[in-house]
Design an enzyme around this catalytic site. Structure first.
Site, PDB file in Angstrom:
ATOM      1  N   THR A   1       0.924  -1.070  -0.155  1.00 13.02           N
ATOM      2  CA  THR A   1      -0.049   0.186  -0.043  1.00 13.02           C
ATOM      3  C   THR A   1       0.852   1.096  -0.197  1.00 13.02           C
ATOM      4  O   THR A   1       1.343   1.653   1.253  1.00 13.02           O
ATOM      5  CB  THR A   1      -0.846   0.020   1.232  1.00 13.02           C
ATOM      6  OG1 THR A   1      -1.822  -1.192   1.416  1.00 13.02           O
ATOM      7  CG2 THR A   1      -2.010   1.186   1.388  1.00 13.02           C
TER       8      THR A   1
ATOM      9  N   LYS B   1      -6.905   1.390  -3.683  1.00 12.66           N
ATOM     10  CA  LYS B   1      -6.715   0.704  -2.129  1.00 12.66           C
ATOM     11  C   LYS B   1      -6.700   1.999  -1.235  1.00 12.66           C
ATOM     12  O   LYS B   1      -7.292   1.484  -0.240  1.00 12.66           O
ATOM     13  CB  LYS B   1      -5.364   0.182  -2.231  1.00 12.66           C
ATOM     14  CG  LYS B   1      -4.421  -0.225  -0.861  1.00 12.66           C
ATOM     15  CD  LYS B   1      -5.266  -1.349  -0.313  1.00 12.66           C
ATOM     16  CE  LYS B   1      -4.442  -1.605   0.928  1.00 12.66           C
ATOM     17  NZ  LYS B   1      -5.370  -2.633   1.821  1.00 12.66           N
TER      18      LYS B   1
ATOM     19  N   LYS C   1      -0.033   5.868   8.400  1.00 18.74           N
ATOM     20  CA  LYS C   1       0.668   6.086   7.409  1.00 18.74           C
ATOM     21  C   LYS C   1      -0.345   6.003   5.979  1.00 18.74           C
ATOM     22  O   LYS C   1      -0.179   6.885   5.233  1.00 18.74           O
ATOM     23  CB  LYS C   1       1.733   4.947   7.079  1.00 18.74           C
ATOM     24  CG  LYS C   1       2.425   5.005   5.837  1.00 18.74           C
ATOM     25  CD  LYS C   1       2.192   4.116   4.638  1.00 18.74           C
ATOM     26  CE  LYS C   1       1.908   2.612   5.034  1.00 18.74           C
ATOM     27  NZ  LYS C   1       1.459   1.587   3.809  1.00 18.74           N
TER      28      LYS C   1
END
Length: 298
Positions: free
Chosen positions: A97, A173, A242
Site C-alpha cells: 500500500t 486501495k 501512514k
C-alpha cells in the site's frame, strides 16, 4: 509448475502470501530484513537470498510486500537495483500500500531500465491471506498483468483490473482503506453513545452487522470494537496513520477535500500519543470513548 519467483517482504501479510505461492507449486527465492522470518518458508522448500536484489534474475518476476513507499523505492532504485536486475522484460509485482505518485514514478523508472511494474495492492488481513481470500486490485500494462495473473490468483480469491494507469490500483486501495477507517470511527462513536446510554454495544452491533450493515468490515471489526479487544494486531495503528496520510496526500494532489480523512488522521495521532502503537488500527475507536469520558472496556 517450475516457475521461479522472487519474493521480498515476509511480514504479517507477506509470509502467508508467499506460503500460498509455495502451496501452488512455485519455486521461491525469498528475502526479509529479519532473516528468521523466512524460516517457515525455508522449511517448505523456499530458498533464502542474502540481499533483496538477489531474489531477481533477468526476465524474472519479483513480488514485493513492503511496509511503505520508502522501502519500495529503496528496493527498486537503491543498492538492490531491482529494476535493472530483472531487465530485460522482467516484472515487479508491487503489492504494498503506497501512494499512486510513488507507483507512477517507479513504473517510469522500471520502463527506462527495460523492466515492468504492476501495481497489485490487496484488501484483507493476515487471516484472509492465510486462507487465500485476499481481494487484489491491479493496474499497469495489460500484457504484464496477464503474465502475472496466475501468480496473483494463487494468493487471492478475486482480482479487479483498473486499467493501464500504473497508480490507479493504489488510488482504489487508499480509497478503500479510508472507507474502512471511517467505518471504524463511526462504530467507535456509536459504541461510546450506547455505553453511556446503558445499551449493550456488542448486541447492538451484532444486530446491525446482520442487517443494514451486513458487510465484512462491520462483521469483522464490530465485535473487536464492542468488546475492546485490540490485540493481537492484524494491522497496527502506525500503519493506519501512514495510509491515511497517503490518502490526504493523494486527495491534496487531486484538489479533492476529504475532511473526514483529516479527522481520522488526528484520531490516529492521538491514539499513538496515548501509547497505543502496538494495538490494531481499529483502536482509533477508543478516541470516541476518550472524548466521552469512558474508561477503556478492554
Amino acid at each position: 509448475m517450475t516457475q521461479k519467483i522472487g519474493f521480498v517482504g515476509l511480514g504479517a501479510m507477506g509470509l502467508p502470501m508467499a506460503t500460498d505461492l509455495l502451496a501452488a507449486g512455485y519455486h521461491l527465492m525469498v528475502y526479509n530484513r529479519t532473516a528468521s522470518k523466512a524460516e517457515p518458508l525455508i522449511a517448505k522448500g523456499a530458498h533464502r537470498a542474502d540481499r533483496a536484489g538477489d531474489v531477481a534474475h533477468p526476465g524474472g518476476i519479483v513480488v514485493s510486500m513492503l511496509a511503505d513507499d520508502a522501502s519500495v523505492k529503496a528496493l527498486v532504485t537503491g543498492e538492490d537495483a531491482l529494476a535493472e536486475r530483472i531487465a530485460p522484460d522482467g516484472i515487479h509485482v508491487s503489492m504494498s500500500t503506497v501512494s499512486p505518485a510513488t507507483t507512477r514514478e517507479l513504473a517510469a523508472y522500471h520502463a527506462m531500465r527495460g523492466s515492468v511494474m504492476v501495481a497489485a495492492p490487496v484488501f484483507g488481513r493476515p487471516i484472509q491471506a492465510q486462507a487465500k481470500q485476499l481481494r487484489v486490485c491491479v493496474s499497469g500494462p495489460a500484457d504484464a498483468k496477464a503474465k502475472v495473473r496466475p501468480i496473483i490468483d494463487a494468493m487471492g480469491q478475486e482480482v479487479f483490473d483498473f486499467g493501464d494507469n500504473p497508480g490507479a490500483a493504489n488510488v482504489v486501495k487508499l480509497a478503500g482503506n479510508f472507507m474502512i477507517a471511517a467505518a471504524l470511527e463511526a462504530m467507535g462513536e456509536a459504541v461510546a453513545m450506547m455505553r453511556k446510554s446503558g445499551v449493550d454495544p456488542a448486541a447492538a452491533l451484532e444486530m446491525l452487522a446482520k442487517t443494514i450493515f451486513a458487510a465484512p468490515v462491520y462483521q469483522g471489526y464490530g465485535p473487536i470494537i464492542a468488546h475492546g479487544v485490540f490485540t493481537p494486531a492484524g494491522f497496527r495503528l502506525p500503519l493506519g496513520l501512514k495510509d491515511i496520510e497517503l490518502v490526504l496526500q493523494t486527495a491534496g494532489a487531486a484538489h479533492a477535500p476529504m475532511p473526514t480523512a483529516s479527522l481520522l488522521r488526528d484520531r490516529f495521532i492521538s491514539a499513538i500519543a496515548r501509547g497505543r502503537s502496538d494495538l490494531d488500527w481499529s483502536a482509533i475507536a477508543l478516541g470516541a470513548a476518550d472524548d466521552a469520558g469512558l474508561k477503556e472496556s478492554r
